[in-house]
Design an enzyme around this catalytic site. Structure first.
Site, PDB file in Angstrom:
ATOM      1  N   ASP A  37       0.809  -1.209   0.000  1.00  0.00           N
ATOM      2  CA  ASP A  37       0.000   0.000   0.000  1.00  0.00           C
ATOM      3  C   ASP A  37       0.840   1.256   0.000  1.00  0.00           C
ATOM      4  O   ASP A  37       2.015   1.216   0.345  1.00  0.00           O
ATOM      5  CB  ASP A  37      -0.815   0.034   1.300  1.00  0.00           C
ATOM      6  CG  ASP A  37      -2.164  -0.612   1.111  1.00  0.00           C
ATOM      7  OD1 ASP A  37      -2.444  -1.060  -0.010  1.00  0.00           O
ATOM      8  OD2 ASP A  37      -2.924  -0.658   2.095  1.00  0.00           O
ATOM      9  N   LYS A  59      -3.467   4.102  -3.397  1.00  0.00           N
ATOM     10  CA  LYS A  59      -4.656   4.794  -3.878  1.00  0.00           C
ATOM     11  C   LYS A  59      -4.543   5.164  -5.354  1.00  0.00           C
ATOM     12  O   LYS A  59      -3.833   6.066  -5.738  1.00  0.00           O
ATOM     13  CB  LYS A  59      -4.886   6.049  -3.044  1.00  0.00           C
ATOM     14  CG  LYS A  59      -5.149   5.754  -1.594  1.00  0.00           C
ATOM     15  CD  LYS A  59      -6.449   6.389  -1.150  1.00  0.00           C
ATOM     16  CE  LYS A  59      -7.128   5.639  -0.030  1.00  0.00           C
ATOM     17  NZ  LYS A  59      -6.513   5.719   1.262  1.00  0.00           N
ATOM     18  N   MET A 175      -7.458   9.607   9.560  1.00  0.00           N
ATOM     19  CA  MET A 175      -8.051  10.153   8.329  1.00  0.00           C
ATOM     20  C   MET A 175      -8.978  11.333   8.629  1.00  0.00           C
ATOM     21  O   MET A 175     -10.021  11.482   8.000  1.00  0.00           O
ATOM     22  CB  MET A 175      -8.853   9.057   7.602  1.00  0.00           C
ATOM     23  CG  MET A 175      -8.010   7.855   7.228  1.00  0.00           C
ATOM     24  SD  MET A 175      -8.987   6.462   6.612  1.00  0.00           S
ATOM     25  CE  MET A 175      -9.512   5.695   8.152  1.00  0.00           C
TER      26      MET A 175
HETATM   27  N1  SAH Z   1      -3.767   0.589   9.328  1.00  0.00           N
HETATM   28  C1  SAH Z   1      -3.226   1.905   9.587  1.00  0.00           C
HETATM   29  C2  SAH Z   1      -4.258   3.000   9.375  1.00  0.00           C
HETATM   30  C3  SAH Z   1      -4.749   3.100   7.938  1.00  0.00           C
HETATM   31  S1  SAH Z   1      -5.860   4.426   7.696  1.00  0.00           S
HETATM   32  C4  SAH Z   1      -2.648   1.945  11.011  1.00  0.00           C
HETATM   33  O1  SAH Z   1      -2.896   1.019  11.793  1.00  0.00           O
HETATM   34  O2  SAH Z   1      -1.910   2.873  11.329  1.00  0.00           O
HETATM   35  C5  SAH Z   1      -4.768   5.710   7.173  1.00  0.00           C
HETATM   36  C6  SAH Z   1      -4.649   6.751   8.263  1.00  0.00           C
HETATM   37  O3  SAH Z   1      -3.722   6.314   9.246  1.00  0.00           O
HETATM   38  C7  SAH Z   1      -4.091   8.078   7.806  1.00  0.00           C
HETATM   39  O4  SAH Z   1      -5.083   8.889   7.206  1.00  0.00           O
HETATM   40  C8  SAH Z   1      -3.609   8.648   9.115  1.00  0.00           C
HETATM   41  O5  SAH Z   1      -4.689   9.141   9.896  1.00  0.00           O
HETATM   42  C9  SAH Z   1      -3.075   7.416   9.800  1.00  0.00           C
HETATM   43  N2  SAH Z   1      -1.619   7.268   9.590  1.00  0.00           N
HETATM   44  C10 SAH Z   1      -0.983   6.282   8.936  1.00  0.00           C
HETATM   45  N3  SAH Z   1       0.349   6.449   8.975  1.00  0.00           N
HETATM   46  C11 SAH Z   1       0.569   7.581   9.693  1.00  0.00           C
HETATM   47  C12 SAH Z   1       1.737   8.286  10.123  1.00  0.00           C
HETATM   48  N4  SAH Z   1       2.960   7.864   9.804  1.00  0.00           N
HETATM   49  N5  SAH Z   1       1.558   9.412  10.856  1.00  0.00           N
HETATM   50  C13 SAH Z   1       0.345   9.860  11.186  1.00  0.00           C
HETATM   51  N6  SAH Z   1      -0.799   9.233  10.810  1.00  0.00           N
HETATM   52  C14 SAH Z   1      -0.685   8.107  10.089  1.00  0.00           C
END
Ligand code: SAH
Length: 260
Positions: A37, A59, A175
């Site tokens: 991803d 995406k 998000m």
């Molecule tokens: N499965 C992922 C979340 C996926 S949804 C997890 O467990 O972290 C995607 C959202 O995750 C983004 O929009 C953001 O809100 C958050 N996210 C993912 N990576 C991030 C990072 N390095 N720093 C801050 N937010 C992050």
């Protein structure tokens, strides 16, 4: 090929490539196919054998549902060809990672799979910003919420907002940046103190991590003034945010511009 294939649904961790689990790394080392991803750090692909097929399915400007169906099919197809398939997802695959849909699809076809948990952004990005999501004095409950609300449910039900506003100490919105205005307004309307501290941590655990702090009352304005805070970001609401003043550690290794 006589060997039976298998799919590993693996959490890549939040960004810092060292935050993948040992088990996740071992899965990559034996992968024939890696389906990854946008938010899985591409540096992790180096753990896969050179011969492994690497398929990016971040995406695409495409119909989201259709795209997910294609991914489900792809995983099944590659496993049925006898391959070890690693589906590498940012953070933890079970936290807003649609792993349920992928696992269901595989289970329905009798294809073996494993789920390998990962370090989720809603805990790791705050930790790297010096904010433990629970603390004996500042937070004894924690909730994980999507700020990207589905079109058919434009707003969370009132009872949910009330619970988040008054029943949970620390709330992490994933998000949520595009909906910050609505989130802060709903929390205040349902009873949260407007002076509750808020942190928005973008690109958490990576060298480009930036953290913006404020309160429910002024965070929207602060965000408008600080355009370097971009997706992906976690919006963290709760008293634990104030601990950052004392125990911020990672950002002191970065430039002062990373702390807003
Ligand atoms: N499965 C992922 C979340 C996926 S949804 C997890 O467990 O972290 C995607 C959202 O995750 C983004 O929009 C953001 O809100 C958050 N996210 C993912 N990576 C991030 C990072 N390095 N720093 C801050 N937010 C992050």
């Amino acid at each position: 090929m006589s060997r039976a294939g298998k799919v590993f649904l693996v959490g890549a961790g939040p960004g810092d490539p060292k935050l993948i689990t040992v088990k996740g790394m071992e899965c990559l080392q034996k992968a024939d196919v890696v389906v990854y991803d946008r938010l899985a750090n591409p540096a992790l692909l180096e753990y896969a054998p050179q011969t492994a097929e690497r398929i990016y399915c971040g995406k695409l400007p495409d119909n989201h549902t259709l795209q997910q169906e294609r991914i489900n099919e792809l995983l099944a197809e590659k496993a049925l060809e006898g391959h070890v398939v690693v589906r590498l997802k940012g953070g933890d695959p079970c936290v807003f990672g649609r792993v349920g849909e992928e696992a269901e699809h595989l289970a329905e076809r009798g294809i073996p799979f494993e789920i390998v948990p990962g370090v989720t952004a809603g805990i790791a990005a705050p930790a790297y910003a010096g904010i433990p999501v629970t603390h004996r004095e500042h937070g004894s409950s924690y909730a994980v919420v999507t700020g990207h609300l589905r079109e058919d449910k434009p707003e969370l039900a009132t009872e949910k907002w009330r619970a988040l506003a008054t029943g949970i100490d620390t709330v992490a919105f994933y998000m949520g940046v595009a909906n910050l205005s609505m989130i802060r307004e709903q929390l205040i309307r349902h009873g949260r103190d407007p002076l509750t501290p808020v942190a928005i941590i973008s690109w958490g655990t990576l060298p480009q991590q930036v953290t913006l702090t404020g309160t429910l009352a002024d965070i929207e304005e602060r965000l408008a003034e600080n355009r370097q805070v971009t997706n992906p970001a976690i919006i963290l609401v709760g008293g634990v945010v104030q601990l950052r003043d004392k125990i911020s550690w990672f950002e002191s290794t970065l430039s002062p511009a990373n702390t807003l």
